[in-house]
Design a protein around this motif. Structure first.
Motif, short mmCIF file in Angstrom:
data_model
loop_
_atom_site.label_atom_id
_atom_site.label_comp_id
_atom_site.label_asym_id
_atom_site.label_seq_id
_atom_site.Cartn_x
_atom_site.Cartn_y
_atom_site.Cartn_z
N GLY A 4 0.82 -1.21 0.00
CA GLY A 4 0.00 0.00 0.00
C GLY A 4 0.85 1.26 0.00
N LEU A 5 1.93 1.26 0.76
CA LEU A 5 2.82 2.42 0.78
C LEU A 5 3.61 2.54 -0.52
CD1 LEU A 5 4.15 2.30 4.45
CD2 LEU A 5 2.38 3.79 3.48
N ARG A 6 4.08 1.43 -1.05
CA ARG A 6 4.81 1.46 -2.33
C ARG A 6 3.93 2.02 -3.45
NH1 ARG A 6 6.28 -3.84 -1.08
NH2 ARG A 6 4.88 -4.60 -2.68
N ASN A 7 2.63 1.69 -3.40
CA ASN A 7 1.70 2.12 -4.44
C ASN A 7 1.07 3.48 -4.14
OD1 ASN A 7 2.08 -0.23 -5.90
ND2 ASN A 7 0.30 -1.26 -5.05
N ASN A 8 1.45 4.12 -3.02
CA ASN A 8 0.78 5.36 -2.58
C ASN A 8 -0.72 5.12 -2.47
OD1 ASN A 8 3.08 7.03 -2.35
ND2 ASN A 8 3.10 7.32 -4.56
N ASN A 9 -1.09 3.94 -1.98
CA ASN A 9 -2.48 3.50 -1.90
C ASN A 9 -2.74 2.95 -0.49
OD1 ASN A 9 -4.98 2.31 -2.23
ND2 ASN A 9 -4.41 1.01 -3.94
N ARG A 43 -6.85 10.67 -0.83
CA ARG A 43 -8.06 11.28 -1.39
C ARG A 43 -8.99 10.19 -1.91
NH1 ARG A 43 -10.45 12.48 -6.04
NH2 ARG A 43 -11.57 14.44 -6.22
N ALA A 44 -8.45 9.24 -2.66
CA ALA A 44 -9.27 8.16 -3.21
C ALA A 44 -9.89 7.33 -2.10
CB ALA A 44 -8.42 7.28 -4.13
N MET A 45 -9.11 7.02 -1.06
CA MET A 45 -9.62 6.24 0.05
C MET A 45 -10.77 6.97 0.75
SD MET A 45 -7.62 4.73 3.40
CE MET A 45 -7.19 6.36 4.02
N LEU A 46 -10.62 8.25 0.99
CA LEU A 46 -11.67 9.02 1.65
C LEU A 46 -12.91 9.12 0.78
CD1 LEU A 46 -9.52 11.79 3.33
CD2 LEU A 46 -10.66 9.86 4.44
N LYS A 47 -12.73 9.33 -0.52
CA LYS A 47 -13.88 9.38 -1.44
C LYS A 47 -14.63 8.04 -1.44
CE LYS A 47 -13.77 13.40 -3.59
NZ LYS A 47 -14.92 14.29 -3.62
N LEU A 48 -13.87 6.95 -1.45
CA LEU A 48 -14.47 5.62 -1.45
C LEU A 48 -15.27 5.38 -0.17
CD1 LEU A 48 -14.63 2.98 -3.11
CD2 LEU A 48 -12.60 2.23 -1.90
N LEU A 49 -14.71 5.77 0.97
CA LEU A 49 -15.43 5.61 2.23
C LEU A 49 -16.67 6.50 2.29
CD1 LEU A 49 -12.41 5.35 4.69
CD2 LEU A 49 -13.98 3.51 4.00
N GLN A 50 -16.58 7.70 1.74
CA GLN A 50 -17.75 8.58 1.68
C GLN A 50 -18.85 7.95 0.84
OE1 GLN A 50 -16.04 12.21 0.18
NE2 GLN A 50 -15.73 13.06 2.22
N ASN A 51 -18.48 7.33 -0.27
CA ASN A 51 -19.47 6.68 -1.13
C ASN A 51 -20.11 5.49 -0.43
OD1 ASN A 51 -19.35 8.44 -3.26
ND2 ASN A 51 -17.75 7.30 -4.32
N TYR A 52 -19.32 4.69 0.29
CA TYR A 52 -19.91 3.59 1.06
C TYR A 52 -20.95 4.14 2.02
CZ TYR A 52 -16.47 -0.02 -0.30
OH TYR A 52 -15.72 -0.92 -0.98
N SER A 53 -20.62 5.24 2.67
CA SER A 53 -21.53 5.84 3.63
C SER A 53 -22.81 6.31 2.96
CB SER A 53 -20.85 7.02 4.33
OG SER A 53 -21.73 7.66 5.20
N LYS A 54 -22.67 7.03 1.86
CA LYS A 54 -23.85 7.57 1.16
C LYS A 54 -24.71 6.48 0.55
CE LYS A 54 -21.65 11.89 -0.17
NZ LYS A 54 -21.05 12.65 -1.27
N LEU A 55 -24.09 5.51 -0.09
CA LEU A 55 -24.84 4.50 -0.84
C LEU A 55 -25.36 3.35 0.03
CD1 LEU A 55 -22.59 4.30 -4.01
CD2 LEU A 55 -24.72 5.58 -3.72
N ASN A 56 -24.64 3.04 1.11
CA ASN A 56 -24.99 1.87 1.91
C ASN A 56 -25.36 2.20 3.36
OD1 ASN A 56 -24.33 0.09 -0.28
ND2 ASN A 56 -22.19 0.46 0.18
N GLY A 57 -25.32 3.46 3.71
CA GLY A 57 -25.66 3.84 5.07
C GLY A 57 -24.64 3.44 6.11
N CYS A 58 -23.42 3.12 5.68
CA CYS A 58 -22.38 2.72 6.63
C CYS A 58 -21.96 3.92 7.47
CB CYS A 58 -21.16 2.17 5.89
SG CYS A 58 -21.50 0.70 4.93
#
Length: 68
Positions: A4-9, A43-58
């Motif tokens: 994850g660190l090598r990939n900046n992910n 940024r991508a990780m936060l956007k993904l978590l925001q989408n989980y929250s919006k779409l799935n109520g997480c």
């Protein structure tokens, strides 16, 4: 150094058709997204978590919510 660190992910976002801002192309990792900087990976990780929250109520990060 972890993959994850090598990939900046730091969220270990898997490869998919979704294109992310700051994504490194071409990627040298067949399984996970790579980003040009750690800032874009976060940024991508936060956007993904925001989408989980919006779409799935997480409201929390839980393995049971991410399956299915």
């Amino acid at each position: 150094m972890s993959r994850g660190l090598r990939n900046n992910n730091p969220g270990n976002i898997r490869n998919s058709p979704t294109k992310w801002q700051g994504e490194k192309t071409p990627s040298t990792d067949a399984a996970f997204k790579q980003f040009i900087s750690m800032a874009y990976g976060y940024r991508a990780m936060l956007k993904l978590l925001q989408n989980y929250s919006k779409l799935n109520g997480c409201r929390t990060v839980s393995y049971t919510h991410l399956r299915a």
